[in-house]
Write a protein that holds these residues in place. Sequence first.
Motif, PDB file in Angstrom:
ATOM      1  N   MET A  21       0.801  -1.221   0.000  1.00  0.00           N
ATOM      2  CA  MET A  21       0.000   0.000   0.000  1.00  0.00           C
ATOM      3  C   MET A  21       0.834   1.273   0.000  1.00  0.00           C
ATOM      4  O   MET A  21       0.525   2.239  -0.686  1.00  0.00           O
ATOM      5  N   TYR A  22       1.899   1.304   0.791  1.00  0.00           N
ATOM      6  CA  TYR A  22       2.724   2.507   0.908  1.00  0.00           C
ATOM      7  C   TYR A  22       3.998   2.409   0.062  1.00  0.00           C
ATOM      8  O   TYR A  22       4.450   3.399  -0.498  1.00  0.00           O
ATOM      9  N   GLY A  23       4.522   1.208  -0.064  1.00  0.00           N
ATOM     10  CA  GLY A  23       5.718   1.021  -0.870  1.00  0.00           C
ATOM     11  C   GLY A  23       5.507   1.379  -2.325  1.00  0.00           C
ATOM     12  O   GLY A  23       6.416   1.890  -2.993  1.00  0.00           O
ATOM     13  N   CYS A  24       4.281   1.164  -2.842  1.00  0.00           N
ATOM     14  CA  CYS A  24       4.028   1.472  -4.253  1.00  0.00           C
ATOM     15  C   CYS A  24       4.179   2.962  -4.518  1.00  0.00           C
ATOM     16  O   CYS A  24       4.560   3.376  -5.612  1.00  0.00           O
ATOM     17  N   ILE A  33       7.913   3.707  -4.914  1.00  0.00           N
ATOM     18  CA  ILE A  33       8.371   3.280  -6.238  1.00  0.00           C
ATOM     19  C   ILE A  33       7.964   4.309  -7.290  1.00  0.00           C
ATOM     20  O   ILE A  33       8.770   4.697  -8.155  1.00  0.00           O
ATOM     21  N   GLN A  34       6.740   4.781  -7.228  1.00  0.00           N
ATOM     22  CA  GLN A  34       6.277   5.759  -8.212  1.00  0.00           C
ATOM     23  C   GLN A  34       7.100   7.047  -8.151  1.00  0.00           C
ATOM     24  O   GLN A  34       7.480   7.600  -9.186  1.00  0.00           O
ATOM     25  N   LYS A  35       7.361   7.527  -6.949  1.00  0.00           N
ATOM     26  CA  LYS A  35       8.146   8.755  -6.810  1.00  0.00           C
ATOM     27  C   LYS A  35       9.563   8.549  -7.332  1.00  0.00           C
ATOM     28  O   LYS A  35      10.122   9.427  -8.006  1.00  0.00           O
ATOM     29  N   MET A  71       1.280  -8.703 -15.407  1.00  0.00           N
ATOM     30  CA  MET A  71      -0.164  -8.886 -15.283  1.00  0.00           C
ATOM     31  C   MET A  71      -0.592  -8.963 -13.820  1.00  0.00           C
ATOM     32  O   MET A  71      -1.679  -8.492 -13.462  1.00  0.00           O
ATOM     33  N   GLN A  72       0.245  -9.523 -12.968  1.00  0.00           N
ATOM     34  CA  GLN A  72      -0.048  -9.546 -11.536  1.00  0.00           C
ATOM     35  C   GLN A  72      -0.157  -8.126 -10.993  1.00  0.00           C
ATOM     36  O   GLN A  72      -1.072  -7.806 -10.226  1.00  0.00           O
ATOM     37  N   CYS A  73       0.741  -7.270 -11.413  1.00  0.00           N
ATOM     38  CA  CYS A  73       0.725  -5.878 -10.957  1.00  0.00           C
ATOM     39  C   CYS A  73      -0.469  -5.118 -11.520  1.00  0.00           C
ATOM     40  O   CYS A  73      -1.106  -4.332 -10.813  1.00  0.00           O
ATOM     41  N   VAL A 120       1.952   1.480 -10.251  1.00  0.00           N
ATOM     42  CA  VAL A 120       3.372   1.386 -10.586  1.00  0.00           C
ATOM     43  C   VAL A 120       3.541   1.123 -12.080  1.00  0.00           C
ATOM     44  O   VAL A 120       4.391   1.735 -12.741  1.00  0.00           O
ATOM     45  N   ILE A 121       2.725   0.227 -12.635  1.00  0.00           N
ATOM     46  CA  ILE A 121       2.806  -0.051 -14.074  1.00  0.00           C
ATOM     47  C   ILE A 121       2.463   1.211 -14.872  1.00  0.00           C
ATOM     48  O   ILE A 121       3.133   1.534 -15.873  1.00  0.00           O
ATOM     49  N   GLN A 122       1.451   1.946 -14.439  1.00  0.00           N
ATOM     50  CA  GLN A 122       1.132   3.198 -15.123  1.00  0.00           C
ATOM     51  C   GLN A 122       2.312   4.163 -15.088  1.00  0.00           C
ATOM     52  O   GLN A 122       2.628   4.822 -16.081  1.00  0.00           O
TER      53      GLN A 122
END
Length: 475
Positions: free
Chosen positions: A231-234, A237-239, A261-263, A272-274
């Motif tokens: 929830m918070y780690g994602c 990663i985005q930043k 696909m899991q993500c 994160v994929i976006q």
Amino acid sequence: MGNLEWQCNLLFPDPVYMPYFQPSPVEAYSGASQYDAMVSRGTAVGGIPDTYDPQKGLMPASYSSDQRPQFIRTGVSNPNPRIGGPGSPTIYGCPPNLGVLMQYPTSPAASPVYQGSPVHGRRNENMRLPFSPGRNAATSAGWPGQRGRGRVEDINADQHGSRFIQQKLETCSVEEKASVFEEVLPHASSLMTDVFGNYVIQKFFEHGNPEQRKQLADQLAGHVLPLSLQMYGCRVIQKALEVIDIDQKTDLVRELDGHVMQCVRDQNGNHVIQKCIECVPTGRIGFIISAFRGQVATLSTHPYGCRVIQRVLEHCTDEMQSQCIIDEILQSAFLLAQDQYGNYVTQHILERGKPHERSQIINKLAGQVVQMSQHKFASNVIEKCLEHGDAAEKELLIEEIVGQTEGNDNLLTMMKDQFANYVVQKILETCSDKQREILLDRIRVHLPALKKYTYGKHIVVRVEQLCDEETHHEI
């Protein structure tokens, strides 16, 4: 003074200021939740596009890729270990004294950080102390004086400490930032998944120097997948993907190969994929785009997958890969138009696609316009066809609606319908002057009857507005 003691002095004020501090709720870190719910035609169905039309209760076609800073809404002192727990000390458990970063004004009531009411929303009788900058906090009545707590990693994981550090990192000196970074780095891994600490890590990615960013990104290596699903780690990663150098981005993103696909199907991982699609050159994430081949229609009908597909349409620079994605959408355009999530992907093509792609969609819907206009989701697609189609395509659609069929008045049917009445309004907005004149003449015949219907009244109001505008224009 030892480094640890300096850090504690750095972050916490004299307790005489405390009655004036007001801890803000968790959402003060951010104005919106990350995981919006999508609404179409006024009904919540699972994820939110960009804006809301209060008249229709309708959300427009595309999701926003902007992931605002997010917070899970929680109380100030919840003992649940999943959201900080008893191990997250409050500001009371930390040593006193003003530090070099704490530059409060003469009057504590004017504090720019915690201005307003007393601690935790009510005044502690023991904390009603007169203003006295020289008072020793350790001996003040009601002050716990627990000097053993206050380590930076604990402070970062505390709501108020985290917020304060974030604010100060924007304005503090290079030396002060480096000193705090020294204390934070060894605990970065645990802070990344903490409800409050993750924001401190994000702030260092944002305001740190290139070397500090690199060192923090090194802490992500080997953990990108589990962090992306957390929830918070994602968010961390985005930043990181927004600010670190391209080679390090590529190395980190590569860890998701085989797990795309899991993500995409995960409420955290899809963001994160976006972000990968937005921030990493297409040539370096070919494995992500390739993972969608043959799955585009299925993903377009998924609450998270439809967002990811739209990001591909916006950012994919590989013409061949992009065309493969579009071709799969066009093949299923008729079915996607009727889906609660797929209709947004179809609208995306109509808004941003090439003319021949729009034509393919319009031709697939031609012959079914009246029925599709009465559909909760497909009616949005019909409106986009009218808005973005060329003159000949609009003529084709309008003729199908206005054209009288034996024993059935399509126009009257649509004007009374809860969804199709908006399509009629869109026709009035987008058609030529000649078409509007013909249409208004047809509508005026039905005005008395329309006034009896809830949705027909919308048309009556719109026609009256247009007539007033015409009269005003003639004058």
